[in-house]
Design an enzyme around this catalytic site. Structure first.
Site, PDB file in Angstrom:
ATOM      1  N   ASP A 124      53.124  10.417 -65.977  1.00  0.00           N
ATOM      2  CA  ASP A 124      53.000  11.419 -64.904  1.00  0.00           C
ATOM      3  C   ASP A 124      53.803  12.697 -65.174  1.00  0.00           C
ATOM      4  O   ASP A 124      54.782  12.710 -65.928  1.00  0.00           O
ATOM      5  CB  ASP A 124      53.519  10.823 -63.588  1.00  0.00           C
ATOM      6  CG  ASP A 124      52.563   9.799 -62.999  1.00  0.00           C
ATOM      7  OD1 ASP A 124      51.641   9.358 -63.702  1.00  0.00           O
ATOM      8  OD2 ASP A 124      52.762   9.441 -61.823  1.00  0.00           O
ATOM      9  N   HIS A 175      47.023  14.666 -60.465  1.00  0.00           N
ATOM     10  CA  HIS A 175      48.327  14.392 -59.847  1.00  0.00           C
ATOM     11  C   HIS A 175      48.736  15.585 -58.960  1.00  0.00           C
ATOM     12  O   HIS A 175      49.908  15.935 -58.907  1.00  0.00           O
ATOM     13  CB  HIS A 175      49.359  14.138 -60.949  1.00  0.00           C
ATOM     14  CG  HIS A 175      50.632  13.485 -60.482  1.00  0.00           C
ATOM     15  ND1 HIS A 175      50.690  12.498 -59.526  1.00  0.00           N
ATOM     16  CD2 HIS A 175      51.932  13.678 -60.853  1.00  0.00           C
ATOM     17  CE1 HIS A 175      51.940  12.125 -59.337  1.00  0.00           C
ATOM     18  NE2 HIS A 175      52.715  12.836 -60.126  1.00  0.00           N
ATOM     19  N   HIS A 229      52.275  19.376 -57.229  1.00  0.00           N
ATOM     20  CA  HIS A 229      53.228  18.269 -57.094  1.00  0.00           C
ATOM     21  C   HIS A 229      54.186  18.486 -55.928  1.00  0.00           C
ATOM     22  O   HIS A 229      55.412  18.406 -56.079  1.00  0.00           O
ATOM     23  CB  HIS A 229      54.023  18.107 -58.399  1.00  0.00           C
ATOM     24  CG  HIS A 229      54.599  16.725 -58.570  1.00  0.00           C
ATOM     25  ND1 HIS A 229      55.898  16.416 -58.240  1.00  0.00           N
ATOM     26  CD2 HIS A 229      54.062  15.582 -59.048  1.00  0.00           C
ATOM     27  CE1 HIS A 229      56.122  15.143 -58.506  1.00  0.00           C
ATOM     28  NE2 HIS A 229      55.030  14.612 -58.997  1.00  0.00           N
ATOM     29  N   HIS A 252      57.051   8.778 -67.295  1.00  0.00           N
ATOM     30  CA  HIS A 252      56.955  10.232 -67.059  1.00  0.00           C
ATOM     31  C   HIS A 252      57.224  11.020 -68.341  1.00  0.00           C
ATOM     32  O   HIS A 252      58.219  10.760 -69.020  1.00  0.00           O
ATOM     33  CB  HIS A 252      57.984  10.666 -66.014  1.00  0.00           C
ATOM     34  CG  HIS A 252      57.675  10.188 -64.627  1.00  0.00           C
ATOM     35  ND1 HIS A 252      57.931   8.911 -64.218  1.00  0.00           N
ATOM     36  CD2 HIS A 252      57.103  10.829 -63.571  1.00  0.00           C
ATOM     37  CE1 HIS A 252      57.544   8.774 -62.947  1.00  0.00           C
ATOM     38  NE2 HIS A 252      57.036   9.922 -62.537  1.00  0.00           N
TER      39      HIS A 252
HETATM   40 ZN   LIG Z   1      54.793  12.846 -60.104  1.00  0.00          ZN
END
Ligand SMILES: [Zn+2]
Length: 269
Positions: free
Chosen positions: A83, A134, A138, A229
């Site tokens: 992510d 995503h 964010h 991540h």
């Molecule tokens: Zn995130």
């Protein structure tokens, strides 16, 4: 968002909430002196659904992938999801590590980041991986957003990511997995599926690769969806983004366990 072309099925919990509202309003009309109880029950139930939205793996508000479909699990497939990228320093190194192990991953990219590094975003796809949605920016308060703002974040990222890679995302993950009860119908409208994870390494906060690896591999088996991540990554004591130290060992564990890391969309039946 007029003319909804939904194939949306409200969850049982949501239907119950609607029933509670209808019964509460009807009871208040019939017995006005009892309004306090009706409001109290509705507020309590709403709070329970709010809490459910703050549990990323909860399915109370609608469908939510916490594992791959059974067929993929039986075939020993697992999915590594990464992510918050693309990140110009970390993502290219992640791609090299994945190449060395012949593994595929799914990158939940932030639209704004993809706009800043479109070539890197395209490279992810060209090297056999998948890019999914995503959100555009964010936003950390995403779970407090109303329907218009939720839709804008999702649709804007769809346009950005689809425009850059040539493939429309089919999965969505909200920031930190947090959402509210409005997300499910909006995802249905956008043709997206919600995905969370089986296990996560908390690698935006935890800089010890051993701890992150242990969290990800505890009970590792076919069908797992793991979360790491490449953006917002914590760093090790040596200053290395933790994913770069974890990934080689994770991929070795996957190989030793006779599992195969594939993209999320390849498991859709
Ligand atoms: Zn995130």
């Amino acid at each position: 968002m007029t003319a909804l072309r939904l194939n949306w099925q409200p969850s049982a919990a949501l239907l119950l909430f609607l029933a509670v509202i209808v019964i509460g309003v009807s009871a208040t009309v019939a017995y006005p002196q009892g309004w306090f109880w009706a409001v109290g029950i509705i507020v309590f139930y709403h709070m329970a659904l709010t809490v459910a939205g703050l549990l990323p793996r909860s399915k109370l508000l609608g469908p939510n992938w916490v594992r791959l479909p059974a067929s993929a699990a039986l075939n020993g497939q697992i999915c590594i999801t990464i992510d918050d990228g693309p990140d110009p320093l970390v993502t290219p190194q992640v791609l090299d590590i994945l190449d060395r192990h012949g593994a595929q991953a799914t990158f939940f990219c932030i639209g704004q980041q993809a706009q800043s590094y479109p070539d890197l975003c395209r490279e992810i796809v060209q090297r056999g991986h998948a890019v999914e949605n995503h959100t555009q920016h964010h936003p950390h308060l995403f779970s407090l957003f109303g329907p218009r703002a939720i839709y804008r974040e999702i649709q804007s990222a769809q346009k950005t990511l689809g425009g850059i890679t040539g493939r429309q995302p089919i999965f969505f993950r909200p920031p930190a997995g947090l959402r509210n009860l409005l997300l499910d119908p909006i995802l249905a409208y956008c043709g997206l599926r919600l995905v969370s994870w089986t296990r996560r390494g908390y690698d935006t906060r935890e800089g010890d690769p051993q701890v992150v690896l242990r969290r990800l591999t505890r009970g590792l088996r076919g069908g797992d969806i793991l979360l790491l991540h490449d953006g917002h990554a914590a760093v090790t004591t040596a200053g290395t983004p933790v994913i770069l130290d974890v990934l080689p060992y994770l991929l070795e564990r996957i190989a030793v366990s006779k599992l195969r890391a594939v993209t999320l969309h390849s498991t859709v039946t």
